[in-house]
Motif scaffolding. Structure first.
Motif, short mmCIF file in Angstrom:
data_model
loop_
_atom_site.label_atom_id
_atom_site.label_comp_id
_atom_site.label_asym_id
_atom_site.label_seq_id
_atom_site.Cartn_x
_atom_site.Cartn_y
_atom_site.Cartn_z
N TYR A 105 0.80 -1.22 0.00
CA TYR A 105 0.00 0.00 0.00
C TYR A 105 0.84 1.28 0.00
O TYR A 105 0.41 2.30 -0.54
CB TYR A 105 -0.96 -0.02 1.19
CG TYR A 105 -1.92 -1.17 1.11
CD1 TYR A 105 -2.92 -1.21 0.14
CD2 TYR A 105 -1.81 -2.26 1.97
CE1 TYR A 105 -3.78 -2.29 0.04
CE2 TYR A 105 -2.66 -3.34 1.87
CZ TYR A 105 -3.65 -3.35 0.90
OH TYR A 105 -4.49 -4.43 0.79
N GLU A 106 2.03 1.24 0.57
CA GLU A 106 2.88 2.42 0.53
C GLU A 106 3.36 2.69 -0.90
O GLU A 106 3.42 3.82 -1.35
CB GLU A 106 4.08 2.25 1.47
CG GLU A 106 3.75 2.43 2.95
CD GLU A 106 3.33 3.86 3.28
OE1 GLU A 106 3.59 4.78 2.46
OE2 GLU A 106 2.75 4.06 4.35
N ARG A 109 0.44 4.14 -2.72
CA ARG A 109 0.26 5.56 -2.38
C ARG A 109 1.24 6.43 -3.14
O ARG A 109 0.86 7.47 -3.71
CB ARG A 109 0.46 5.75 -0.87
CG ARG A 109 0.34 7.21 -0.42
CD ARG A 109 0.80 7.36 1.02
NE ARG A 109 2.18 6.92 1.19
CZ ARG A 109 3.24 7.64 0.83
NH1 ARG A 109 3.08 8.83 0.27
NH2 ARG A 109 4.46 7.17 1.02
N GLU A 113 0.32 9.35 -5.88
CA GLU A 113 0.76 10.73 -5.68
C GLU A 113 1.52 11.24 -6.91
O GLU A 113 1.41 12.41 -7.27
CB GLU A 113 1.60 10.84 -4.42
CG GLU A 113 0.77 10.71 -3.15
CD GLU A 113 1.60 10.76 -1.88
OE1 GLU A 113 2.85 10.74 -2.00
OE2 GLU A 113 1.00 10.83 -0.79
N LEU A 129 -6.55 7.04 -4.26
CA LEU A 129 -5.70 7.46 -3.16
C LEU A 129 -6.49 7.47 -1.85
O LEU A 129 -5.98 7.07 -0.79
CB LEU A 129 -5.10 8.83 -3.44
CG LEU A 129 -4.08 9.35 -2.42
CD1 LEU A 129 -2.88 8.42 -2.31
CD2 LEU A 129 -3.61 10.76 -2.81
N TYR A 133 -5.52 5.37 1.48
CA TYR A 133 -5.39 5.98 2.81
C TYR A 133 -6.26 5.26 3.83
O TYR A 133 -5.87 5.08 4.99
CB TYR A 133 -5.77 7.46 2.75
CG TYR A 133 -4.69 8.37 2.22
CD1 TYR A 133 -3.34 8.13 2.49
CD2 TYR A 133 -5.01 9.49 1.44
CE1 TYR A 133 -2.35 8.95 2.00
CE2 TYR A 133 -4.02 10.33 0.95
CZ TYR A 133 -2.70 10.06 1.23
OH TYR A 133 -1.72 10.88 0.74
N ALA A 137 -4.91 3.43 7.11
CA ALA A 137 -5.47 3.77 8.41
C ALA A 137 -5.92 2.51 9.15
O ALA A 137 -5.67 2.36 10.35
CB ALA A 137 -6.64 4.74 8.24
#
Length: 204
Positions: A105-106, A109, A113, A129, A133, A137
């Motif tokens: 997931y990073e 992301r 971006e 996005l 997030y 979370a």
């Protein structure tokens, strides 16, 4: 997520695309619609043999490979496109979809971006996005509960809300399912949406 890849392939012959590319893409799209992925891949490979640097053909091959669940090869193509044509947001978006499917997931992301850096009004990437997030979370809340379950009642509540959010997304009627136990969810999958074509590819 994979079944969304073919949703707009029938419209590949867009007005902004060159007529020759539109005709070729429509032919590949017909093979995809029939589920003949091997034929579609062969067609794209033939086109790439003539124009190996064409971003649209490369992108379409990445879509086909994704449909064939050859994620590693698809990632390689989309990654290459981001290096060759960093101004195109769609390859970044599809990279994010593949990363999310693998649980990275990073990476997803970061790719989204980059897509938004190239096109801040790219609605699909913005929505994706948001989903990423939410997943990040939920992982943070889950970790907080594991470390101190008695001190993070709010984290449990938020995890349950995330779970209900994804359950509503799966329900066509848009209403929460009844009788679902209120437990923290650890495997909520973000509904990240891939693109089936670049909106406007530059001439190689």
């Amino acid at each position: 997520m994979r079944n969304r890849l073919l949703a707009t392939l029938i419209a590949l012959a867009v007005l902004s695309a060159p007529a020759a590319w539109a005709a070729d893409a429509a032919s590949v799209s017909q093979s995809l619609q029939k589920g003949d992925l091997n034929s579609a891949l062969a067609q794209v490979d033939t086109l790439l043999a003539q124009k190996p640097q064409d971003p649209q053909y490369q992108f379409l091959k990445g879509v086909i490979l994704t449909e064939q669940k050859k994620d590693a090869q698809a990632i390689q193509i989309f990654q290459s496109l981001t290096e060759q044509y960093p101004e195109l947001p769609e390859p970044y978006n599809n990279l994010a979809v593949l990363y999310a499917q693998q649980g990275h997931y990073e990476k997803a992301r970061a790719a989204l971006e980059m897509a938004l850096r190239t096109n801040p009004s790219y609605a699909t990437a913005l929505a994706n996005l948001g989903d990423i997030y939410v997943k990040l979370a939920s992982q943070a809340y889950q970790k907080a509960l594991q470390l101190a379950p008695d001190e993070n009642a709010s984290a449990r509540v938020k995890l349950n809300l995330i779970r209900e959010l994804f359950e509503q997304g799966k329900n066509p009627a848009g209403t929460p399912k009844k009788g679902t136990p209120a437990q923290p969810v650890t495997e909520a999958q973000p509904a990240v949406k891939p693109e089936s074509k670049p909106a406007a590819a530059p001439a190689p």
